[in-house]
Design a protein around this motif. Structure first.
Motif, PDB file in Angstrom:
ATOM      1  N   VAL A 185       0.834  -1.107   0.011  1.00  0.00           N
ATOM      2  CA  VAL A 185      -0.145   0.161   0.020  1.00  0.00           C
ATOM      3  C   VAL A 185       0.852   1.280  -0.035  1.00  0.00           C
ATOM      4  O   VAL A 185       1.588   1.570   1.048  1.00  0.00           O
ATOM      5  N   ARG A 186       0.774   2.274  -0.914  1.00  0.00           N
ATOM      6  CA  ARG A 186       1.193   3.474  -1.089  1.00  0.00           C
ATOM      7  C   ARG A 186       0.640   4.353  -1.297  1.00  0.00           C
ATOM      8  O   ARG A 186      -0.906   4.234  -1.500  1.00  0.00           O
ATOM      9  N   MET A 187       0.804   5.497  -1.278  1.00  0.00           N
ATOM     10  CA  MET A 187      -0.191   6.647  -1.567  1.00  0.00           C
ATOM     11  C   MET A 187      -0.458   6.678  -3.077  1.00  0.00           C
ATOM     12  O   MET A 187       0.178   6.508  -3.851  1.00  0.00           O
ATOM     13  N   GLY A 188      -1.917   6.678  -3.354  1.00  0.00           N
ATOM     14  CA  GLY A 188      -2.467   6.463  -4.554  1.00  0.00           C
ATOM     15  C   GLY A 188      -2.862   5.155  -4.724  1.00  0.00           C
ATOM     16  O   GLY A 188      -3.519   4.839  -5.829  1.00  0.00           O
ATOM     17  N   SER A 189      -2.672   4.114  -3.785  1.00  0.00           N
ATOM     18  CA  SER A 189      -3.064   2.801  -4.124  1.00  0.00           C
ATOM     19  C   SER A 189      -4.378   2.348  -4.082  1.00  0.00           C
ATOM     20  O   SER A 189      -5.251   3.214  -3.094  1.00  0.00           O
ATOM     21  N   GLN A 190      -5.027   1.759  -4.774  1.00  0.00           N
ATOM     22  CA  GLN A 190      -6.363   1.208  -4.575  1.00  0.00           C
ATOM     23  C   GLN A 190      -6.395  -0.012  -3.762  1.00  0.00           C
ATOM     24  O   GLN A 190      -5.312  -1.131  -3.975  1.00  0.00           O
ATOM     25  N   VAL A 191      -6.819  -0.250  -2.538  1.00  0.00           N
ATOM     26  CA  VAL A 191      -6.660  -1.090  -1.655  1.00  0.00           C
ATOM     27  C   VAL A 191      -8.078  -1.651  -1.349  1.00  0.00           C
ATOM     28  O   VAL A 191      -9.085  -1.030  -1.132  1.00  0.00           O
ATOM     29  N   ARG A 192      -8.082  -3.049  -1.080  1.00  0.00           N
ATOM     30  CA  ARG A 192      -9.159  -3.724  -0.709  1.00  0.00           C
ATOM     31  C   ARG A 192      -8.744  -4.301   0.563  1.00  0.00           C
ATOM     32  O   ARG A 192      -7.823  -4.890   0.891  1.00  0.00           O
ATOM     33  N   TYR A 193      -9.603  -3.883   1.544  1.00  0.00           N
ATOM     34  CA  TYR A 193      -9.345  -4.610   2.793  1.00  0.00           C
ATOM     35  C   TYR A 193     -10.503  -5.128   3.637  1.00  0.00           C
ATOM     36  O   TYR A 193     -11.669  -4.822   3.213  1.00  0.00           O
ATOM     37  N   CYS A 194     -10.437  -5.824   4.647  1.00  0.00           N
ATOM     38  CA  CYS A 194     -11.559  -6.312   5.356  1.00  0.00           C
ATOM     39  C   CYS A 194     -11.363  -5.847   6.863  1.00  0.00           C
ATOM     40  O   CYS A 194     -10.455  -6.149   7.474  1.00  0.00           O
ATOM     41  N   ASP A 195     -12.497  -5.334   7.427  1.00  0.00           N
ATOM     42  CA  ASP A 195     -12.826  -4.989   8.811  1.00  0.00           C
ATOM     43  C   ASP A 195     -12.742  -6.026   9.482  1.00  0.00           C
ATOM     44  O   ASP A 195     -14.045  -6.785   9.552  1.00  0.00           O
ATOM     45  N   GLU A 196     -11.991  -6.507  10.491  1.00  0.00           N
ATOM     46  CA  GLU A 196     -11.927  -8.083  10.887  1.00  0.00           C
ATOM     47  C   GLU A 196     -13.234  -7.981  12.196  1.00  0.00           C
ATOM     48  O   GLU A 196     -13.705  -9.069  12.354  1.00  0.00           O
ATOM     49  N   LYS A 197     -13.649  -6.815  12.578  1.00  0.00           N
ATOM     50  CA  LYS A 197     -14.652  -6.734  13.558  1.00  0.00           C
ATOM     51  C   LYS A 197     -16.054  -7.108  12.940  1.00  0.00           C
ATOM     52  O   LYS A 197     -16.917  -7.816  13.485  1.00  0.00           O
ATOM     53  N   THR A 198     -16.378  -6.350  11.816  1.00  0.00           N
ATOM     54  CA  THR A 198     -17.556  -6.467  11.190  1.00  0.00           C
ATOM     55  C   THR A 198     -17.600  -7.472   9.900  1.00  0.00           C
ATOM     56  O   THR A 198     -18.662  -7.774   9.543  1.00  0.00           O
ATOM     57  N   GLY A 199     -16.490  -7.934   9.592  1.00  0.00           N
ATOM     58  CA  GLY A 199     -16.413  -8.639   8.210  1.00  0.00           C
ATOM     59  C   GLY A 199     -16.627  -8.061   7.122  1.00  0.00           C
ATOM     60  O   GLY A 199     -16.665  -8.672   6.071  1.00  0.00           O
ATOM     61  N   GLU A 200     -16.625  -6.532   7.065  1.00  0.00           N
ATOM     62  CA  GLU A 200     -16.946  -5.855   5.924  1.00  0.00           C
ATOM     63  C   GLU A 200     -15.848  -5.773   5.020  1.00  0.00           C
ATOM     64  O   GLU A 200     -14.693  -5.349   5.638  1.00  0.00           O
ATOM     65  N   VAL A 201     -15.826  -6.036   3.853  1.00  0.00           N
ATOM     66  CA  VAL A 201     -14.736  -5.578   2.776  1.00  0.00           C
ATOM     67  C   VAL A 201     -14.858  -4.552   2.054  1.00  0.00           C
ATOM     68  O   VAL A 201     -16.054  -4.009   1.579  1.00  0.00           O
TER      69      VAL A 201
ATOM     70  N   ASN B 252     -11.704   2.658  20.471  1.00  0.00           N
ATOM     71  CA  ASN B 252     -11.897   1.345  20.204  1.00  0.00           C
ATOM     72  C   ASN B 252     -10.916   0.727  19.461  1.00  0.00           C
ATOM     73  O   ASN B 252      -9.964   1.383  18.889  1.00  0.00           O
ATOM     74  N   LYS B 253     -10.595  -0.633  19.628  1.00  0.00           N
ATOM     75  CA  LYS B 253      -9.776  -1.440  18.783  1.00  0.00           C
ATOM     76  C   LYS B 253     -10.272  -1.805  17.461  1.00  0.00           C
ATOM     77  O   LYS B 253     -11.472  -2.171  17.575  1.00  0.00           O
ATOM     78  N   ARG B 254      -9.538  -1.471  16.512  1.00  0.00           N
ATOM     79  CA  ARG B 254     -10.096  -1.915  15.340  1.00  0.00           C
ATOM     80  C   ARG B 254      -8.728  -2.951  14.434  1.00  0.00           C
ATOM     81  O   ARG B 254      -7.900  -2.451  14.648  1.00  0.00           O
ATOM     82  N   SER B 255      -9.252  -3.773  13.677  1.00  0.00           N
ATOM     83  CA  SER B 255      -8.202  -4.615  12.922  1.00  0.00           C
ATOM     84  C   SER B 255      -8.513  -4.433  11.498  1.00  0.00           C
ATOM     85  O   SER B 255      -9.715  -4.801  11.182  1.00  0.00           O
ATOM     86  N   LEU B 256      -7.694  -4.250  10.574  1.00  0.00           N
ATOM     87  CA  LEU B 256      -7.759  -4.655   9.227  1.00  0.00           C
ATOM     88  C   LEU B 256      -7.140  -5.530   8.483  1.00  0.00           C
ATOM     89  O   LEU B 256      -5.682  -5.433   9.106  1.00  0.00           O
ATOM     90  N   THR B 257      -7.310  -6.197   7.701  1.00  0.00           N
ATOM     91  CA  THR B 257      -6.489  -7.142   6.757  1.00  0.00           C
ATOM     92  C   THR B 257      -6.565  -6.618   5.252  1.00  0.00           C
ATOM     93  O   THR B 257      -7.568  -6.372   4.640  1.00  0.00           O
ATOM     94  N   VAL B 258      -5.227  -6.379   4.866  1.00  0.00           N
ATOM     95  CA  VAL B 258      -5.028  -6.009   3.376  1.00  0.00           C
ATOM     96  C   VAL B 258      -5.641  -7.233   2.360  1.00  0.00           C
ATOM     97  O   VAL B 258      -4.732  -8.167   2.572  1.00  0.00           O
ATOM     98  N   LEU B 259      -6.401  -7.088   1.717  1.00  0.00           N
ATOM     99  CA  LEU B 259      -6.984  -8.246   0.732  1.00  0.00           C
ATOM    100  C   LEU B 259      -6.394  -8.285  -0.657  1.00  0.00           C
ATOM    101  O   LEU B 259      -5.986  -8.957  -1.388  1.00  0.00           O
ATOM    102  N   GLY B 260      -6.172  -6.909  -0.893  1.00  0.00           N
ATOM    103  CA  GLY B 260      -5.723  -6.622  -2.527  1.00  0.00           C
ATOM    104  C   GLY B 260      -5.335  -5.223  -2.610  1.00  0.00           C
ATOM    105  O   GLY B 260      -5.583  -4.314  -2.020  1.00  0.00           O
ATOM    106  N   VAL B 261      -4.072  -4.861  -3.472  1.00  0.00           N
ATOM    107  CA  VAL B 261      -3.584  -3.754  -3.624  1.00  0.00           C
ATOM    108  C   VAL B 261      -2.976  -3.416  -5.096  1.00  0.00           C
ATOM    109  O   VAL B 261      -2.508  -4.600  -5.769  1.00  0.00           O
TER     110      VAL B 261
END
Length: 124
Positions: free
Chosen positions: A52-68, A113-122
């Motif tokens: 992930v860099r500036m200008g990157s398109q990023v797909r991530y998952c919010d681990e708390k909600t499961g939302e991508v 609050n604690k939040r956790s994200l996982t990068v799925l694609g860049v």
């Protein structure tokens, strides 16, 4: 915390941004500065596919909600949530910078609050 990688020119610009924003946004500018301190800084001509860099398109998952979510990481003046352009001076933006596909990071939201994200694609 997962290892992160940032290009030299971006590291300089982001460090300046964190410093200049410290009065208005103390918590997030401190978080961004901490992330940059622990980053591996590489030459600007390095091949950082999947990072992930500036200008990157990023797909991530919010681990708390499961939302991508799909967002583009941008500097504050380019941010527009309706266009899914997320500023690096937000908790999510600062957390994403330098991460690679498959990496996860936990961070604190403004509401403490604690939040956790996982990068799925860049894509850069």
């Amino acid at each position: 915390m997962p290892p992160i990688t940032v290009m030299e020119a971006e590291a300089r610009r982001l460090n300046a941004l964190a410093s200049s924003s410290a009065v208005l946004f103390p918590r997030i500018s401190h978080f961004l500065a901490q992330e940059l301190e622990r980053a591996t800084v590489v030459a600007d001509n390095s091949d950082l596919r999947g990072v992930v860099r500036m200008g990157s398109q990023v797909r991530y998952c919010d681990e708390k909600t499961g939302e991508v979510r799909d967002v583009v990481l941008v500097y504050p003046h380019e941010a527009d949530i309706t266009l899914k352009r997320v500023s690096v001076l937000t908790p999510v933006g600062a957390a994403l910078i330098g991460l690679s596909i498959g990496q996860a990071i936990e961070f604190q939201t403004p509401g403490h609050n604690k939040r956790s994200l996982t990068v799925l694609g860049v894509s850069n």
